[in-house]
Write an enzyme that holds these catalytic residues in place. Structure first.
Site, mmCIF file in Angstrom:
data_model
loop_
_atom_site.group_PDB
_atom_site.id
_atom_site.type_symbol
_atom_site.label_atom_id
_atom_site.label_comp_id
_atom_site.label_asym_id
_atom_site.label_seq_id
_atom_site.Cartn_x
_atom_site.Cartn_y
_atom_site.Cartn_z
ATOM 1 N N CYS A 1 8.567 57.973 68.568
ATOM 2 C CA CYS A 1 8.842 57.029 67.477
ATOM 3 C C CYS A 1 10.089 56.194 67.765
ATOM 4 O O CYS A 1 10.318 55.185 67.112
ATOM 5 C CB CYS A 1 8.993 57.769 66.150
ATOM 6 S SG CYS A 1 10.407 58.866 66.121
ATOM 7 N N ASP B 1 13.172 57.085 67.237
ATOM 8 C CA ASP B 1 14.287 57.344 66.323
ATOM 9 C C ASP B 1 15.395 58.133 67.020
ATOM 10 O O ASP B 1 15.125 58.964 67.883
ATOM 11 C CB ASP B 1 13.791 58.118 65.093
ATOM 12 C CG ASP B 1 12.908 57.251 64.214
ATOM 13 O OD1 ASP B 1 12.799 56.054 64.509
ATOM 14 O OD2 ASP B 1 12.348 57.770 63.238
ATOM 15 N N CYS C 1 10.493 64.741 62.248
ATOM 16 C CA CYS C 1 11.767 64.148 61.821
ATOM 17 C C CYS C 1 12.770 65.258 61.486
ATOM 18 O O CYS C 1 13.963 65.125 61.772
ATOM 19 C CB CYS C 1 11.564 63.257 60.599
ATOM 20 S SG CYS C 1 10.111 62.194 60.707
HETATM 21 FE FE1 FES Z 1 10.371 59.701 64.137
HETATM 22 FE FE2 FES Z 1 10.781 60.055 61.594
HETATM 23 S S1 FES Z 1 9.187 58.904 62.485
HETATM 24 S S2 FES Z 1 12.019 60.708 63.216
#
Ligand code: FES
Length: 139
Positions: free
Chosen positions: A35, A37, A105
């Site tokens: 993702c 993040d 997450c």
């Molecule tokens: Fe990757 Fe939330 S979508 S940390």
């Protein structure tokens, strides 16, 4: 049913412990390749190995921000030994749940704290079992 619990919404819209500690005793940064993040955790630890302060910076989704916020609340004022035991499951439970696709997450929060603790141990020459810092097989 709402996708996110009230607690998730609360910690997303009003995150606790956001920021940076300039003279941190341990810093951990982790990311999720899928993702994109990124989460960074800063720890301030006293001579008795108590976490006196913790801050985070998260460049990520609502669940990642809520997970970081909750995770920092759960370890602040606690001994390092307890922070290392904090599981993503405990974070999810404290948030009253996350949607299944958002579990990773919370894993990021667990891993960021572990990375910060590892950094603290490394900086202070404290021996540890590398098994404690093995990555989880969840994506
Ligand atoms: Fe990757 Fe939330 S979508 S940390």
């Amino acid at each position: 049913m709402a996708l996110y619990s009230e607690k998730v919404m609360d910690h997303f819209t009003n995150p606790r412990n956001v920021g940076k500690i300039d003279d941190a005793d341990g810093v951990g940064e982790v990311g999720n390749a899928k993702c994109g993040d990124i989460m960074k955790i800063y720890l301030k630890v006293d001579d008795n190995q108590i976490i006196t302060d913790v801050k985070f910076n998260t460049f990520g989704c609502a669940s990642a921000i809520a997970s970081s916020s909750m995770a920092t609340c759960l370890i602040k004022g606690k001994p390092i030994s307890e922070a290392i035991e904090l599981s993503n499951k405990a974070v999810v439970e404290a948030l009253d749940g996350l949607p299944p696709v958002k579990i990773h997450c919370s894993v990021l929060a667990e891993e960021a704290i572990k990375a910060a603790v590892k950094d603290y141990y490394d900086r202070h020459g404290i021996d540890y079992d590398p098994e404690m810092f093995k990555e989880k097989d969840i994506d």
